[in-house]
Design an enzyme around this catalytic site. Structure first.
Site, mmCIF file in Angstrom:
data_model
loop_
_atom_site.group_PDB
_atom_site.id
_atom_site.type_symbol
_atom_site.label_atom_id
_atom_site.label_comp_id
_atom_site.label_asym_id
_atom_site.label_seq_id
_atom_site.Cartn_x
_atom_site.Cartn_y
_atom_site.Cartn_z
ATOM 1 N N GLY A 42 0.778 -1.245 0.000
ATOM 2 C CA GLY A 42 0.000 0.000 0.000
ATOM 3 C C GLY A 42 0.803 1.284 0.000
ATOM 4 N N GLU A 99 4.411 4.592 5.812
ATOM 5 C CA GLU A 99 3.177 3.799 5.786
ATOM 6 C C GLU A 99 2.087 4.516 5.005
ATOM 7 O OE1 GLU A 99 1.777 1.219 5.675
ATOM 8 O OE2 GLU A 99 1.444 0.172 7.540
ATOM 9 N N ASP A 100 1.149 3.728 4.536
ATOM 10 C CA ASP A 100 0.020 4.323 3.814
ATOM 11 C C ASP A 100 -1.048 4.826 4.778
ATOM 12 O OD1 ASP A 100 -0.619 1.729 4.624
ATOM 13 O OD2 ASP A 100 -1.471 1.110 2.708
ATOM 14 N N ASP A 103 -4.429 2.541 10.928
ATOM 15 C CA ASP A 103 -5.821 2.175 11.209
ATOM 16 C C ASP A 103 -5.897 1.763 12.676
ATOM 17 O OD1 ASP A 103 -8.504 1.715 10.325
ATOM 18 O OD2 ASP A 103 -8.076 -0.404 10.146
ATOM 19 N N SER A 104 -5.932 0.470 12.955
ATOM 20 C CA SER A 104 -5.944 0.047 14.364
ATOM 21 C C SER A 104 -4.590 0.305 15.018
ATOM 22 C CB SER A 104 -6.286 -1.442 14.473
ATOM 23 O OG SER A 104 -5.215 -2.228 14.018
ATOM 24 N N GLY A 105 -3.522 0.272 14.198
ATOM 25 C CA GLY A 105 -2.183 0.443 14.721
ATOM 26 C C GLY A 105 -1.507 -0.886 15.042
ATOM 27 N N THR A 107 -0.567 -3.363 13.042
ATOM 28 C CA THR A 107 0.543 -3.657 12.140
ATOM 29 C C THR A 107 1.772 -2.822 12.497
ATOM 30 O OG1 THR A 107 -1.137 -3.944 10.429
ATOM 31 C CG2 THR A 107 1.161 -3.889 9.691
ATOM 32 N N LEU A 108 1.568 -1.524 12.603
ATOM 33 C CA LEU A 108 2.702 -0.634 12.867
ATOM 34 C C LEU A 108 3.331 -0.876 14.232
ATOM 35 C CD1 LEU A 108 2.175 2.971 11.527
ATOM 36 C CD2 LEU A 108 4.000 1.348 11.051
ATOM 37 N N LYS A 131 -6.477 7.216 10.790
ATOM 38 C CA LYS A 131 -7.892 7.097 11.204
ATOM 39 C C LYS A 131 -7.937 6.971 12.720
ATOM 40 C CE LYS A 131 -9.456 3.921 7.635
ATOM 41 N NZ LYS A 131 -10.096 2.618 7.439
ATOM 42 N N PHE A 152 -13.617 3.408 4.848
ATOM 43 C CA PHE A 152 -12.649 2.599 4.118
ATOM 44 C C PHE A 152 -12.276 3.334 2.839
ATOM 45 C CE2 PHE A 152 -10.795 -0.895 1.763
ATOM 46 C CZ PHE A 152 -10.010 -1.461 2.746
ATOM 47 N N ASP A 159 -5.713 -0.482 -1.385
ATOM 48 C CA ASP A 159 -6.555 -1.407 -2.132
ATOM 49 C C ASP A 159 -7.824 -1.828 -1.392
ATOM 50 O OD1 ASP A 159 -5.027 -3.026 -0.177
ATOM 51 O OD2 ASP A 159 -6.062 -4.701 -1.134
ATOM 52 N N ARG A 165 -5.579 0.227 -6.523
ATOM 53 C CA ARG A 165 -4.325 0.848 -6.072
ATOM 54 C C ARG A 165 -3.855 1.923 -7.044
ATOM 55 N NH1 ARG A 165 -2.181 -2.310 -1.875
ATOM 56 N NH2 ARG A 165 -2.528 -4.545 -2.027
HETATM 57 P P1 IMP Z 1 -3.853 -1.794 11.078
HETATM 58 O O1 IMP Z 1 -2.929 -2.876 11.527
HETATM 59 O O2 IMP Z 1 -5.265 -2.062 11.520
HETATM 60 O O3 IMP Z 1 -3.411 -0.408 11.484
HETATM 61 O O4 IMP Z 1 -3.936 -1.894 9.504
HETATM 62 C C1 IMP Z 1 -3.003 -1.315 8.705
HETATM 63 C C2 IMP Z 1 -3.097 -1.796 7.271
HETATM 64 O O5 IMP Z 1 -4.446 -2.149 6.916
HETATM 65 C C3 IMP Z 1 -2.713 -0.681 6.328
HETATM 66 O O6 IMP Z 1 -1.327 -0.653 6.099
HETATM 67 C C4 IMP Z 1 -3.530 -1.017 5.089
HETATM 68 O O7 IMP Z 1 -2.840 -1.934 4.277
HETATM 69 C C5 IMP Z 1 -4.776 -1.669 5.642
HETATM 70 N N1 IMP Z 1 -5.887 -0.691 5.756
HETATM 71 C C6 IMP Z 1 -6.363 -0.101 6.869
HETATM 72 N N2 IMP Z 1 -7.359 0.748 6.603
HETATM 73 C C7 IMP Z 1 -7.513 0.724 5.259
HETATM 74 C C8 IMP Z 1 -8.384 1.429 4.343
HETATM 75 O O8 IMP Z 1 -9.233 2.273 4.697
HETATM 76 N N3 IMP Z 1 -8.220 1.127 3.025
HETATM 77 C C9 IMP Z 1 -7.307 0.237 2.568
HETATM 78 N N4 IMP Z 1 -6.466 -0.444 3.378
HETATM 79 C C10 IMP Z 1 -6.576 -0.201 4.713
HETATM 80 MG MG MG Z 2 -3.999 -3.549 2.135
#
Ligand code: IMP
Ligand code: MG
Length: 179
Positions: A42, A99-100, A103-105, A107-108, A131, A152, A159, A165
């Site tokens: 992403g 990072e793109d 969201d929840s955080g 992954t990061l 977000k 979303f 994507d 994308r």
């Molecule tokens: P997290 O671990 O919930 O913060 O998710 C992070 C990853 O989820 C991002 O790097 C994106 O690849 C994907 N993601 C989260 N929100 C969106 C969205 O609104 N559109 C597309 N991909 C998303």
């Molecule tokens: Mg993705």
């Protein structure tokens, strides 16, 4: 269920904000070397625009990681797996994670934990989108492009089921009843 994409952040707005972020990064890393670590897939569009807007007074290197996140749906699984690791040793380096979207955080925060464990000199994060309504894991992001509501979004690298994308703008996915 069908969906439609409504433009939300224009190409011009993306370009202008990316320039501002790059100016800040150029200032903060002036005369230094920085390793920009991008999380595929992403963030790749953002990385290529961002790095080209950073001043040549910064020595920019890039590397990539692949971690599992959303798969084909819109919800984070909570499990992170490194599918492709960095190709360089990052001990002693100044690392900037690109990072793109935050969201929840989940992954990061996991990636930060892994990279910190490798003895970096410094570790910062730049995220194009954030977000806040969705955060469950606090992650310190130094540079944020746009704060967005709990919607979303796709485009500019992001994507939905691996699609969209290539859109040059960021759009909101609105789900519709008909297919
Ligand atoms: P997290 O671990 O919930 O913060 O998710 C992070 C990853 O989820 C991002 O790097 C994106 O690849 C994907 N993601 C989260 N929100 C969106 C969205 O609104 N559109 C597309 N991909 C998303
Ligand atoms: Mg993705």
């Amino acid at each position: 269920m069908g969906y439609k994409i409504t433009p939300y952040i224009t190409e011009e707005e993306l370009r202008a904000r990316t320039k501002e972020l790059a100016a800040q990064i150029s200032e903060d890393y002036k005369g230094k070397e920085v390793l920009m670590v991008s999380i595929l897939k992403g963030a790749v569009v953002f990385l290529t625009d961002l790095m080209r807007a950073v001043s040549d007074e910064v020595s920019v290197q890039i590397d990539f990681m692949v971690v599992s996140s959303y798969g084909a749906g819109t919800e984070s699984s909570g499990k992170i797996k490194i599918a492709k690791d960095l190709s360089v040793d990052i001990a002693g380096k100044d690392v900037l994670i690109v990072e793109d979207i935050l969201d929840s955080g989940k992954t990061l925060s996991k990636i930060v934990e892994i990279l910190r464990g490798r003895g970096v000199n410094s570790l910062k994060i730049v995220s194009l989108l954030d977000k806040p309504a969705r955060h469950t894991h606090e992650v310190p992001v130094e540079y944020t492009g746009f704060v967005i509501p709990d919607k979303f979004v796709v485009g500019y690298g992001l994507d939905y089921g691996e699609k969209h994308r290539n859109l040059p703008y960021v759009g909101v996915v609105e789900f519709t009843e008909e297919s």
